[in-house]
Design an enzyme around this catalytic site. Structure first.
Site, PDB file in Angstrom:
ATOM      1  N   SER A  62      19.794  29.752   7.204  1.00  0.00           N
ATOM      2  CA  SER A  62      20.591  30.257   6.079  1.00  0.00           C
ATOM      3  C   SER A  62      21.965  31.141   6.532  1.00  0.00           C
ATOM      4  CB  SER A  62      19.849  31.198   5.297  1.00  0.00           C
ATOM      5  OG  SER A  62      18.609  30.729   4.675  1.00  0.00           O
TER       6      SER A  62
HETATM    7  N1  SAH Z   1      14.460  31.416   7.170  1.00  0.00           N
HETATM    8  C1  SAH Z   1      14.833  30.274   8.120  1.00  0.00           C
HETATM    9  C2  SAH Z   1      15.413  29.048   7.290  1.00  0.00           C
HETATM   10  C3  SAH Z   1      14.286  28.503   6.314  1.00  0.00           C
HETATM   11  S1  SAH Z   1      14.897  26.716   5.800  1.00  0.00           S
HETATM   12  C4  SAH Z   1      15.894  30.585   9.085  1.00  0.00           C
HETATM   13  O1  SAH Z   1      16.454  31.967   8.981  1.00  0.00           O
HETATM   14  O2  SAH Z   1      16.083  29.870   9.988  1.00  0.00           O
HETATM   15  C5  SAH Z   1      13.386  26.630   5.027  1.00  0.00           C
HETATM   16  C6  SAH Z   1      12.288  26.487   5.668  1.00  0.00           C
HETATM   17  O3  SAH Z   1      11.130  26.169   4.834  1.00  0.00           O
HETATM   18  C7  SAH Z   1      12.199  25.119   6.841  1.00  0.00           C
HETATM   19  O4  SAH Z   1      11.877  25.184   7.889  1.00  0.00           O
HETATM   20  C8  SAH Z   1      11.088  24.210   5.964  1.00  0.00           C
HETATM   21  O5  SAH Z   1      10.577  23.362   7.041  1.00  0.00           O
HETATM   22  C9  SAH Z   1      10.211  25.304   5.486  1.00  0.00           C
HETATM   23  N2  SAH Z   1       9.025  24.952   4.347  1.00  0.00           N
HETATM   24  C10 SAH Z   1       9.413  24.137   3.461  1.00  0.00           C
HETATM   25  N3  SAH Z   1       8.131  23.915   2.836  1.00  0.00           N
HETATM   26  C11 SAH Z   1       7.468  24.751   3.367  1.00  0.00           C
HETATM   27  C12 SAH Z   1       6.039  24.986   3.193  1.00  0.00           C
HETATM   28  N4  SAH Z   1       5.202  24.643   1.943  1.00  0.00           N
HETATM   29  N5  SAH Z   1       5.286  26.055   3.860  1.00  0.00           N
HETATM   30  C13 SAH Z   1       5.861  26.650   5.098  1.00  0.00           C
HETATM   31  N6  SAH Z   1       7.231  26.258   5.210  1.00  0.00           N
HETATM   32  C14 SAH Z   1       8.017  25.524   4.532  1.00  0.00           C
END
Ligand code: SAH
Length: 211
Positions: A62
């Site tokens: 993000s």
């Molecule tokens: N906070 C992160 C960015 C998150 S992007 C950072 O600072 O880099 C959103 C993330 O959520 C992705 O890595 C994706 O794989 C994960 N995601 C999506 N659905 C999910 C679920 N059901 N459980 C765990 N992670 C999930």
């Protein structure tokens, strides 16, 4: 700004925008170098206020200003236990762990390659437990015990899974981008059902199960 952007100039820019307000959020951003979390090949963009791709996964780390807004809305205290869904690079988990330095963070990621990447980036953050799994089940999966002061979903969803509200302490809340794929609203949903809204945002979609 003089010379190349660095972590400090990036954080100062977000403070000047008025999005980082509290000392606890400011100190967390100053003490975590975003350059150590970006995907290989993107190092030179690390200190720009932009989301950045996480490899081929279609996911993104993000924008720091968005995380600044989220962390202010989360009002984390030093002794808090926080569940994060969507570890990605681990950057947001690292920031949260610096605020909750007497407590801890459980961060769940369901893309195995990102789990490994995030876990490696977080190895020096001793109060973060990276977990490979589906965060929509909470952690431990389907536990009915209220155990978190805060839960944050780092991906967009139309609704907050009930189990997450079950795992919240009585005075806790979930912060999440709620809405359809192309546009969401950042909301704070308290255990008692009260909803507060904090403006528009765009996150990658939360996945349900391992589809
Ligand atoms: N906070 C992160 C960015 C998150 S992007 C950072 O600072 O880099 C959103 C993330 O959520 C992705 O890595 C994706 O794989 C994960 N995601 C999506 N659905 C999910 C679920 N059901 N459980 C765990 N992670 C999930």
């Amino acid at each position: 700004m003089n010379g190349l952007p660095d972590n400090e100039s990036m954080v100062n820019e977000i403070i000047e925008m008025g999005l980082i307000k509290s000392n606890r959020v400011k100190n967390a951003f100053m003490s975590v170098d975003r350059g150590r979390f970006v995907f290989p090949g993107f190092e030179r963009y690390a200190y720009f206020d932009e989301p950045l791709p996480l490899g081929e996964s279609g996911q993104t780390i993000s924008a720091p200003s968005m995380l600044g807004i989220m962390l202010e809305v989360m009002r984390i205290e030093r002794w808090h236990y926080v569940l994060e869904i969507g570890t990605g690079s681990g950057y947001s988990a690292a920031l949260i762990s610096r605020i909750a330095d007497f407590g801890g963070v459980v961060s769940v990621e369901h893309n195995y390659n990102l789990f490994k990447f995030g876990k490696n980036n977080l190895r020096e953050f001793s109060n973060v437990l990276p977990v490979f799994g589906d965060g929509t089940a909470g952690y431990p999966p389907f536990s009915q015990k209220p155990q978190y002061d805060r839960i944050v979903i780092m991906a967009s969803t139309n609704t907050i899974p009930d189990i997450l509200l079950t795992q919240l302490m009585n005075d806790g809340f979930v912060v999440a981008p709620i809405g359809p794929r192309n546009y969401q609203e950042l909301v704070r949903v308290w255990k008692n059902g009260k909803v507060e809204k904090y403006g528009g945002c765009i996150f990658v979609p939360l996945k349900y199960g391992f589809d």
